[in-house]
Enzyme design. Sequence first.
Site, mmCIF file in Angstrom:
data_model
loop_
_atom_site.group_PDB
_atom_site.id
_atom_site.type_symbol
_atom_site.label_atom_id
_atom_site.label_comp_id
_atom_site.label_asym_id
_atom_site.label_seq_id
_atom_site.Cartn_x
_atom_site.Cartn_y
_atom_site.Cartn_z
ATOM 1 N N ARG A 112 28.533 38.777 44.015
ATOM 2 C CA ARG A 112 29.867 38.329 44.450
ATOM 3 C C ARG A 112 29.751 37.944 45.911
ATOM 4 N NH1 ARG A 112 35.839 40.741 43.303
ATOM 5 N NH2 ARG A 112 35.274 39.836 41.282
ATOM 6 N N HIS A 139 34.637 31.663 38.936
ATOM 7 C CA HIS A 139 34.628 33.052 38.447
ATOM 8 C C HIS A 139 34.333 33.004 36.938
ATOM 9 C CE1 HIS A 139 35.199 37.223 38.444
ATOM 10 N NE2 HIS A 139 36.480 37.339 38.699
ATOM 11 N N GLN A 142 35.049 35.945 34.460
ATOM 12 C CA GLN A 142 36.476 36.141 34.208
ATOM 13 C C GLN A 142 36.957 35.230 33.078
ATOM 14 O OE1 GLN A 142 38.815 38.269 36.079
ATOM 15 N NE2 GLN A 142 39.913 37.819 34.194
ATOM 16 N N ASP A 235 47.327 33.591 39.093
ATOM 17 C CA ASP A 235 46.417 34.347 39.963
ATOM 18 C C ASP A 235 47.043 34.350 41.360
ATOM 19 O OD1 ASP A 235 44.188 35.624 41.071
ATOM 20 O OD2 ASP A 235 43.000 33.791 41.227
ATOM 21 N N CYS A 274 44.391 37.625 36.099
ATOM 22 C CA CYS A 274 43.031 38.183 36.199
ATOM 23 C C CYS A 274 43.000 39.475 37.009
ATOM 24 C CB CYS A 274 42.093 37.138 36.803
ATOM 25 S SG CYS A 274 42.611 36.570 38.421
ATOM 26 N N ARG A 302 36.882 42.548 30.020
ATOM 27 C CA ARG A 302 35.777 42.188 30.919
ATOM 28 C C ARG A 302 34.524 42.975 30.521
ATOM 29 N NH1 ARG A 302 36.927 40.310 36.012
ATOM 30 N NH2 ARG A 302 34.683 39.946 36.055
HETATM 31 N N1 CP Z 1 39.532 40.017 38.216
HETATM 32 C C1 CP Z 1 38.560 40.491 39.015
HETATM 33 O O1 CP Z 1 37.485 39.894 39.164
HETATM 34 O O2 CP Z 1 38.866 41.685 39.584
HETATM 35 P P1 CP Z 1 38.052 42.396 40.734
HETATM 36 O O3 CP Z 1 38.222 41.564 41.978
HETATM 37 O O4 CP Z 1 38.693 43.752 40.854
HETATM 38 O O5 CP Z 1 36.608 42.479 40.335
HETATM 39 N N1 NVA Z 2 41.279 34.076 43.232
HETATM 40 C C1 NVA Z 2 41.061 35.478 43.439
HETATM 41 C C2 NVA Z 2 40.474 36.101 42.211
HETATM 42 C C3 NVA Z 2 40.265 37.580 42.281
HETATM 43 C C4 NVA Z 2 39.628 38.127 41.048
HETATM 44 C C5 NVA Z 2 40.153 35.692 44.643
HETATM 45 O O1 NVA Z 2 39.164 34.971 44.771
HETATM 46 O O2 NVA Z 2 40.454 36.562 45.450
#
Ligand code: CP
Ligand code: NVA
Length: 317
Positions: A112, A139, A142, A235, A274, A302
Amino acid sequence: MKGVFIDYTKTMKKDFVDLWDLDPDEAWYIVKRTLKVKKGEDKHSPVLEGKTIALIFTKPSTRTRVSFEVGINQLGGRSTFLQESQLQLSRGEDVKDTARTLSRYLDGVIVRNHSHKWLEEFSRWATIPTINALTDKAHPCQILSDVYTLYEAFGEEIKNIKIAYVGDGNNVCNTWLVGAGLFGLNLFVATPEDYGPDSHYFQAGMDLANFTGGNIYLTTDPLEAVKDADVVYTDVWVSMGEDDAQRKKEALKEFQVNEDLLSHAKESVKVMHCLPAKKGEEITEEVFEKHADFIFLQAENRLHTQKTLLEFIFSKL
Ligand code: CP
Ligand code: NVA
């Protein structure tokens, strides 16, 4: 894996940096196998026995980190969590040197990171599978899982339902475009003009949709997207690493998922998020709580989907 044709000769290692790293057959295979395993009709094989997978995260995470760590354990492997600030990366070590070093200890890496380009470079140099756990652009874990959740709810009808994404044209939105193309779904995306999705992801989604029979529409009118929708997805308006810009929130005000907006959708509408959610911004508390069962099923899935993804990737090695 029996009974499903997969071309194992295509690559030596399987990365999952973008959703298009799976072809439509592979993507459907993962979704359908997840349902089979979740229903108890089959079991995942312990493909990670004797293997160590690292998670390198430069941003916070609740669902992605925990579901991957638990999933890796359940598949017989070990996970090791690496905070970027504790690695020499934080002192400027080259991405390619980090990738080449870690490839000699580990069997896979889940990353990440803010920059998608960084992740692409990492995956080019790594000789072990690299999985995207979220970047500024995409993502994929997701959306793969979200399509699974919809398949669990709608079955084969999934190709006929109307899915509306309403809100910021961010990493999740970009990946939905690819997901609709890959799985041949009907997706309406409503974002403000200045906060639309990335054109590269839109084009990729359209190219795939031409092949799979999906339909993708972009609009700046949330009502058009939500009208008669079976699913409304949203989101956060401000993603991790972005400035909490007031101008952006102003532009997104009309895109809040609230009872008014949902009154234009089908009565049976399912609301997805999400998570994490910023209640009072992209979704009201009232709508969130009304649809909480489905939203947390989405979060639970997930784990199930990522286990199948890991099984798919590592059974090829
Ligand atoms: N939806 C998602 O990726 O959640 P987190 O940021 O908690 O991993
Ligand atoms: N768009 C959001 C998704 C979190 C899972 C972010 O990048 O923070």
